[in-house]
Write a protein that holds these residues in place. Structure first.
Motif, short mmCIF file in Angstrom:
data_model
loop_
_atom_site.label_atom_id
_atom_site.label_comp_id
_atom_site.label_asym_id
_atom_site.label_seq_id
_atom_site.Cartn_x
_atom_site.Cartn_y
_atom_site.Cartn_z
N LEU A 1 12.51 0.82 16.17
CA LEU A 1 11.42 -0.07 16.57
C LEU A 1 10.34 -0.16 15.49
O LEU A 1 9.73 -1.20 15.33
CB LEU A 1 10.80 0.41 17.88
N SER A 2 10.10 0.95 14.78
CA SER A 2 9.10 0.91 13.71
C SER A 2 9.28 2.08 12.75
O SER A 2 9.88 3.10 13.10
CB SER A 2 7.67 0.91 14.26
N LEU A 3 8.77 1.89 11.54
CA LEU A 3 8.73 2.92 10.50
C LEU A 3 7.42 2.70 9.74
O LEU A 3 7.34 1.89 8.83
CB LEU A 3 9.93 2.81 9.55
N GLU A 4 6.40 3.43 10.15
CA GLU A 4 5.06 3.21 9.63
C GLU A 4 4.68 4.23 8.57
O GLU A 4 4.79 5.44 8.79
CB GLU A 4 4.04 3.27 10.77
N ASP A 5 4.20 3.73 7.43
CA ASP A 5 3.61 4.56 6.39
C ASP A 5 2.19 4.87 6.87
O ASP A 5 1.36 3.96 6.97
CB ASP A 5 3.59 3.79 5.07
N LYS A 6 1.89 6.13 7.18
CA LYS A 6 0.61 6.48 7.75
C LYS A 6 -0.53 6.36 6.73
O LYS A 6 -1.68 6.19 7.12
CB LYS A 6 0.66 7.87 8.36
N GLY A 7 -0.21 6.41 5.45
CA GLY A 7 -1.24 6.28 4.42
C GLY A 7 -1.78 4.86 4.31
O GLY A 7 -2.97 4.65 4.09
N THR A 8 -0.90 3.88 4.51
CA THR A 8 -1.31 2.48 4.37
C THR A 8 -1.35 1.74 5.70
O THR A 8 -1.94 0.66 5.79
CB THR A 8 -0.34 1.71 3.45
N GLY A 9 -0.69 2.29 6.71
CA GLY A 9 -0.60 1.60 7.99
C GLY A 9 0.45 0.50 8.00
O GLY A 9 0.59 -0.23 8.97
N THR A 10 1.23 0.40 6.94
CA THR A 10 2.26 -0.63 6.83
C THR A 10 3.52 -0.23 7.58
O THR A 10 3.99 0.89 7.44
CB THR A 10 2.62 -0.88 5.34
N ASP A 11 4.06 -1.17 8.35
CA ASP A 11 5.31 -0.94 9.06
C ASP A 11 6.44 -1.54 8.22
O ASP A 11 6.48 -2.74 8.00
CB ASP A 11 5.29 -1.57 10.45
N TYR A 12 7.33 -0.70 7.73
CA TYR A 12 8.42 -1.13 6.85
C TYR A 12 9.74 -1.37 7.59
O TYR A 12 10.75 -1.68 6.96
CB TYR A 12 8.65 -0.09 5.75
N CYS A 13 9.75 -1.21 8.90
CA CYS A 13 11.00 -1.35 9.65
C CYS A 13 11.38 -2.82 9.81
O CYS A 13 10.56 -3.65 10.21
CB CYS A 13 10.85 -0.71 11.02
N ALA A 14 12.63 -3.13 9.55
CA ALA A 14 13.17 -4.47 9.80
C ALA A 14 13.69 -4.49 11.24
O ALA A 14 14.88 -4.57 11.50
CB ALA A 14 14.27 -4.79 8.80
#
Length: 135
Positions: A42-55
């Motif tokens: 459902l999601s893969l979030e980089d906690k440093g940037t808040g970016t969700d990289y999950c397709a």
């Protein structure tokens, strides 16, 4: 007569809750990954940037298992304590992993195989939205 609205509200709450998806969260200081109970990311979030990289729209399953010459995708997952159980659609194979977390990674250690033993397993398959090439 007063019981009828209460019963209707309770029934609605039960129906709403039963349709809700359970989420399995794997998290450390660097990232947060969320897997649905259908074993799809459902999601893969980089906690440093808040970016969700999950397709997430690609609906990539957590794992595949090769059993008797056929490949099956994971279609269910559950987490109880530190134990992740993964099941596969179309076969009786069920895999159980112990999950451990550190600051830099999350590890999955196979602790039990139930049902038909697979010849191969691809684990932690994640589709990402990163399109740039590094290096």
């Amino acid at each position: 007569m007063r019981k009828l609205p209460s019963i209707a509200a309770l029934l609605g709450l039960i129906l709403f809750a039963s349709g809700a998806r359970a989420e399995i969260v794997f998290e450390n200081p660097r990232f947060r990954a969320v897997l649905g109970d259908d074993a799809v990311w459902l999601s893969l979030e980089d906690k440093g940037t808040g970016t969700d990289y999950c397709a997430a729209e690609k609906r990539i399953s957590f794992a595949t298992a090769r059993v008797a010459g056929k490949t099956y995708s994971a279609n269910r997952a559950s987490l109880a304590g530190d134990r992740l159980t993964v099941g596969f659609g179309g076969c009786d194979t069920r895999l159980e992993y112990r999950v451990s977390t550190t600051d830099d990674w999350i590890a999955f250690k196979l602790v039990e195989i139930a049902g038909t033993r697979p010849s191969h397993v691809m684990l932690v398959r994640i589709g990402v939205t990163i399109t740039e090439r590094g290096g």
